[in-house]
Design an enzyme around this catalytic site. Sequence first.
Site, PDB file in Angstrom:
ATOM      1  N   LYS A  90       0.863  -1.174   0.000  1.00  0.00           N
ATOM      2  CA  LYS A  90       0.000   0.000   0.000  1.00  0.00           C
ATOM      3  C   LYS A  90       0.904   1.229   0.000  1.00  0.00           C
ATOM      4  CE  LYS A  90      -4.203  -1.769   0.429  1.00  0.00           C
ATOM      5  NZ  LYS A  90      -5.227  -1.568  -0.613  1.00  0.00           N
ATOM      6  N   LYS A 127     -13.341  -8.058  -7.824  1.00  0.00           N
ATOM      7  CA  LYS A 127     -13.802  -8.471  -6.497  1.00  0.00           C
ATOM      8  C   LYS A 127     -15.297  -8.707  -6.623  1.00  0.00           C
ATOM      9  CE  LYS A 127     -10.516  -5.465  -4.087  1.00  0.00           C
ATOM     10  NZ  LYS A 127     -10.333  -4.375  -3.099  1.00  0.00           N
TER      11      LYS A 127
HETATM   12  O1  OSB Z   1      -7.750  -1.702  -2.301  1.00  0.00           O
HETATM   13  O2  OSB Z   1      -7.391  -3.724  -2.798  1.00  0.00           O
HETATM   14  C1  OSB Z   1      -7.760  -2.880  -1.991  1.00  0.00           C
HETATM   15  C2  OSB Z   1      -8.467  -4.594   1.323  1.00  0.00           C
HETATM   16  C3  OSB Z   1      -9.590  -3.924   1.720  1.00  0.00           C
HETATM   17  C4  OSB Z   1     -10.092  -2.915   0.947  1.00  0.00           C
HETATM   18  C5  OSB Z   1      -9.462  -2.579  -0.249  1.00  0.00           C
HETATM   19  C6  OSB Z   1      -8.338  -3.240  -0.658  1.00  0.00           C
HETATM   20  C7  OSB Z   1      -7.819  -4.259   0.143  1.00  0.00           C
HETATM   21  C8  OSB Z   1      -6.612  -4.970  -0.221  1.00  0.00           C
HETATM   22  C9  OSB Z   1      -6.626  -6.474  -0.156  1.00  0.00           C
HETATM   23  O3  OSB Z   1      -5.616  -4.411  -0.570  1.00  0.00           O
HETATM   24  C10 OSB Z   1      -6.074  -7.030   1.102  1.00  0.00           C
HETATM   25  C11 OSB Z   1      -6.368  -8.498   1.281  1.00  0.00           C
HETATM   26  O4  OSB Z   1      -7.531  -8.905   1.225  1.00  0.00           O
HETATM   27  O5  OSB Z   1      -5.423  -9.243   1.528  1.00  0.00           O
HETATM   28 MG    MG Z   2      -7.025  -1.919  -4.321  1.00  0.00          MG
END
Ligand code: OSB
Ligand code: MG
Length: 368
Positions: A163, A262
Site C-alpha cells: 500500500k 472483487k
Molecule cells: O484496495 O485492494 C484494496 C483490502 C480492503 C479494501 C481494499 C483493498 C484491500 C486490499 C486487499 O488491498 C487485502 C487483502 O484482502 O489481503
Molecule cells: Mg485496491
Amino acid sequence: MNIKKIRIHTISMPLKKPFVTHLQKVENREGMIIEVEDREGIIGLGEVVAFSTPWYTEETVRTCFHMLKDVLIPLLRRRPVSHPEELQKVFDTVRGNAMAKASMEMAVWDLYARQKEKPLWSVIGGTREKVLAGAVVGNATVEGMIAHTQELVDEGYERIKIKISKGSDIEVIRALRNEFPHLQLLADANSAYTLKDTEHLRNLDEFRLEMIEQPLGVDDLVEHAILQKELQTPICLDESIVTPHDMKSAIHLGSCGVVNIKLGRVGGYNAALDIYRLCQENGIRLWCGGMIEFGVSRAHNISLATLEGFSIPGDISSSLKYWDEDIIDTPIIASSGYVKRFDKSGIGVDLNQKRLKEVCENTEEYLL
Ligand code: OSB
Ligand code: MG
C-alpha cells in the site's frame, strides 16, 4: 431452487495485526455471513465484505443489512429464481448496493452448485487446479514494510502488493526493490494521487513494478487514460470498475492494462463473469482482489480465480494471514505461490460452527 430460509450472521473479529492504508486503519473486521437454505436442508454460503464505515466504497455492514432484510430478501420472496443467473435481472431493479447483492449471489451460486453436487468452480467454467496467490503489505515505516515483506516471502509468497500513499511511495519502493530485486512487486494507491502527480508517478517506472493499482480517483476513467499514456508501468483499476459498463468505458478510453475483480465490489458472479469476458475479449489482464475478508468470501474468490483468465497472482492469501482462526472448517493455505482449489461441492468449505459462535454478534432468520 426451492429456497426456504435465509440466515444472516453479523460477526466481528479482531485482525492479528492492524491493516493500514492511507484511507483507513482496520483493526477489527465486522462482516456478515449469509446462509441460504433449501427445502432439503442444503445450505449455500455468502459473505458481506463491506466494512463498518464507507471508506472503500459507499456501502457499510449496516447498509447491507438494511438492503438484505428490507429489499433483497423480500424481492427474492416475490420473484423466486430457478437458476442463479436469474438474480441479475431480479436485482437490476435495485440501484447500486453491490456488496449486499453480491452476498446473496455468492450464497445462491454456492447453493446451486451444492444442489448439483458439483464444485462451484466447475459450474462457472474454471479449470485451474490451483490459483495464483499473493499477499498484501499495509502502509508502515520503510523498515516495517521491508520486515513484513520478508516474513511473507519466507512463508512462500512470490508476489507482494504494498500500500502506498503520497509521502510514502518512492522511498519505500526503492528500498523494497533493493532488498528484493526479483520479487513480483506492485503498489496500490487507493486513489492517493491526482493528474497533478503525473511527473512524480513517472519516477516509479524505474522500479519495474508489475503495475500500479488505482492511482487516481474512483470516477477518474478519463484521467487514468491520460495518466496511462505517460507511464510505462501498467495501471490496474480496482475501485473504478463497479459495473460491466465501467469496464467497457475503461477499455474504450484505454484507462488500464489490468483489472482486479472483487465479487463484492461488482455485485456478484453475474457481473464478475461479464467483466471477465470483456477483459478476455479485449486483452485486459485480470487478477482476483481481496477485501481482508473471512474464509467464505475467500473460498468464493478461489472458485472465481480458477477461470483460465486469472493469470496474475491475486490478493489470495492464507486464513492465518489475518485471523487467529477463520470462520470456515478448512482453512485456506497458500504455499509456493499457490492456493489449491477445493474439490467438494459448492465452494468446498463449510462453516466452523465453534468459531462462528465465538464471533457472532447477532443472527436473524427469514423465511421465504
Ligand atoms: O484496495 O485492494 C484494496 C483490502 C480492503 C479494501 C481494499 C483493498 C484491500 C486490499 C486487499 O488491498 C487485502 C487483502 O484482502 O489481503
Ligand atoms: Mg485496491
